[in-house]
Design a protein around this motif. Structure first.
Motif, PDB file in Angstrom:
ATOM      1  N   ALA A  15      15.089  -6.775  24.678  1.00 13.84           N
ATOM      2  CA  ALA A  15      16.046  -5.668  24.574  1.00 13.84           C
ATOM      3  C   ALA A  15      15.505  -4.569  23.669  1.00 13.84           C
ATOM      4  N   GLN A  18      12.837  -2.681  25.520  1.00 17.49           N
ATOM      5  CA  GLN A  18      13.406  -1.782  26.522  1.00 17.49           C
ATOM      6  C   GLN A  18      14.036  -0.545  25.882  1.00 17.49           C
ATOM      7  N   GLN A  64      25.001 -16.050  19.924  1.00 23.70           N
ATOM      8  CA  GLN A  64      24.438 -16.834  21.023  1.00 23.70           C
ATOM      9  C   GLN A  64      24.511 -18.334  20.761  1.00 23.70           C
ATOM     10  N   GLU A  91      28.427   0.657  22.010  1.00 20.42           N
ATOM     11  CA  GLU A  91      27.338   0.866  22.959  1.00 20.42           C
ATOM     12  C   GLU A  91      26.056   0.177  22.504  1.00 20.42           C
ATOM     13  N   LYS A  94      26.469  -3.489  23.257  1.00 24.07           N
ATOM     14  CA  LYS A  94      26.372  -3.743  24.696  1.00 24.07           C
ATOM     15  C   LYS A  94      24.955  -3.575  25.221  1.00 24.07           C
ATOM     16  N   SER A  95      24.251  -2.556  24.729  1.00 23.96           N
ATOM     17  CA  SER A  95      22.898  -2.316  25.236  1.00 23.96           C
ATOM     18  C   SER A  95      21.962  -3.465  24.899  1.00 23.96           C
ATOM     19  N   GLY A  97      23.117  -6.554  24.031  1.00 22.58           N
ATOM     20  CA  GLY A  97      23.736  -7.761  24.567  1.00 22.58           C
ATOM     21  C   GLY A  97      23.483  -7.982  26.038  1.00 22.58           C
ATOM     22  N   ASP A  98      23.162  -6.928  26.772  1.00 22.19           N
ATOM     23  CA  ASP A  98      22.906  -7.055  28.211  1.00 22.19           C
ATOM     24  C   ASP A  98      21.737  -7.976  28.521  1.00 22.19           C
ATOM     25  N   PHE A  99      20.863  -8.187  27.558  1.00 22.95           N
ATOM     26  CA  PHE A  99      19.672  -8.993  27.793  1.00 22.95           C
ATOM     27  C   PHE A  99      19.873 -10.466  27.422  1.00 22.95           C
ATOM     28  N   LYS A 103      26.846 -13.719  27.880  1.00 18.65           N
ATOM     29  CA  LYS A 103      27.412 -12.392  27.668  1.00 18.65           C
ATOM     30  C   LYS A 103      28.434 -12.413  26.531  1.00 18.65           C
ATOM     31  N   LYS A 105      31.511 -10.536  24.800  1.00 20.00           N
ATOM     32  CA  LYS A 105      32.529  -9.509  25.050  1.00 20.00           C
ATOM     33  C   LYS A 105      32.715  -8.669  23.797  1.00 20.00           C
ATOM     34  N   THR A 106      32.458  -7.386  23.930  1.00 20.42           N
ATOM     35  CA  THR A 106      32.539  -6.438  22.823  1.00 20.42           C
ATOM     36  C   THR A 106      33.555  -5.364  23.167  1.00 20.42           C
TER      37      THR A 106
END
Length: 377
Positions: A15, A18, A64, A91, A94-95, A97-99, A103, A105-106
């Motif tokens: 993440a 990226q 996690q 944001e 989430k950005s 956490g997408d990896f 998942k 929840k935020t």
């Protein structure tokens, strides 16, 4: 030192890659291992220091390894002073956490918008970012339970207290479990911040990166001595002559912000105002258009001095000086971020000269004062 040395999983390292983070900021280097070790932490860092990622990354790493939540209880609570900062922090969570394989929840909650959708969506939230007033509204409606919070983050503590949230903060703290990890970030420390630290932190580790009195070296500062009636023409000249495409202009009042926005548009410079009298929808749209480069100038009050992260913003202009030297530092700190150079310009009248000297003394940096009459103003 790289992010791989800080104890983060391969998922988060991907993440980070990226997100094109080029290097580890000092606040991240020190804070991430401590938060992973469940230490209480006080972080003192100037604006633009990378502190949001400094707590987001280790919190996601720890979540996690925890079971997901299917109730009104929230394991992670982040308190912030403004709606914009709440949305920005969400944001970032989430950005990254997408990896992650699981998942997280935020959710961000704040006033200025309907409370009902927030109430309906809270169940199962693991990271709740909120402003104090709206958070207490949700607590009063039994929509959220704070008794199981395991990690508390107070972000921009000085701003929270400056905005008058002390009573709300006390009420929220009274509802949290005594056994938890607490993390506090602040650009400055005064007696009120010290009192808050004493309330929430247990044997904290203190991290101090730079000083709030020293502005980033990447910011080139200039000031123009100009008469009040020539401020507007000088501002338009600077924008047009320099062919500036993205300019954040600060005023000290809502009225001035609106008037200046109108004049800029009348003179063919597309501008939008951003202040507390605007609805949340209007503020969100203005920021969106400005970030996207669809609007050349955003004219803002100090509401925007913190909590708005615009990477590579090249120009900040103080159309009017703020009352506080701290606010001056936070204003110009909107540029010179993410290792990009930036320019901060202040328009100074004769009446402002003494106050501007005080500001320079506070930040321990001399700013050249250019006589605008040499430019014909």
């Amino acid at each position: 030192m790289t992010f791989a040395d800080l104890g983060l999983s391969d998922f988060l390292l991907e993440a980070i890659s990226q997100a094109q983070y080029q290097s580890v900021y000092p606040i991240q280097q020190e804070a991430i291992p401590l938060i992973l070790q469940k230490k209480d932490l006080i972080g003192l860092a100037p604006t633009g220091s990378g502190k949001t990622a400094a707590y987001v990354l280790p919190i996601l790493e720890r979540l996690q390894k925890m079971p997901s939540v299917q109730s009104r209880s929230v394991p992670v609570l982040v308190l912030v002073p403004t709606r914009e900062l709440a949305a920005q922090v969400m944001e970032v969570f989430k950005s990254f956490g997408d990896f992650l394989p699981r998942k997280i929840k935020t959710m961000a909650v704040y006033g200025g918008v309907s409370i009902n959708p927030q109430m309906m969506n809270l169940h199962g939230t693991e990271v709740l970012i909120g402003t104090p007033g709206r958070l207490l509204d949700l607590v009063s409606k039994n929509s959220i339970d704070l008794s199981q919070v395991e990690m508390l983050v107070v972000d921009e503590a000085d701003k929270l207290l400056n905005l008058g949230f002390k009573e709300e903060m006390d009420e929220i703290l009274s509802r949290l479990p005594k056994k938890r990890q607490s993390i506090l970030f602040s650009a400055t420390i005064d007696s009120e911040v010290e009192a808050l630290m004493a309330k929430i932190l247990v044997h904290p580790v203190k991290i101090e990166v730079g000083q709030d009195t020293i502005t980033p070296e990447l910011i080139n500062q200039t000031a123009y001595l100009v008469s009040p009636e020539n401020k507007g023409p000088l501002l338009r000249f600077l924008i047009q002559e320099g062919d500036w495409k993205q300019v954040l202009v600060f005023t000290s009042s809502i009225r001035t912000a609106d008037n200046l926005t109108t004049k800029l548009n009348k003179n063919g410079i597309q501008a939008m105002a951003f202040h507390g009298d605007k609805s949340q929808g209007a503020r969100t749209e203005a920021l969106k258009q400005f970030k996207a480069g669809n609007v050349r100038v955003m004219v803002a009050t100090d509401l925007a001095a913190r909590g708005i992260d615009i990477l590579h913003l090249p120009h900040v202009i103080n159309y009017e000086l703020p009352r506080s030297p701290k606010d001056y530092i936070h204003r110009i700190g909107r540029t010179g971020r993410a290792e990009s150079a930036g320019e901060a310009i202040s328009l100074i009248t004769e009446e402002d000269r003494h106050h501007f000297k005080v500001i320079q003394k506070k930040m321990k940096r001399f700013v050249e004062l250019v006589d605008a009459s040499n430019l014909g103003f």
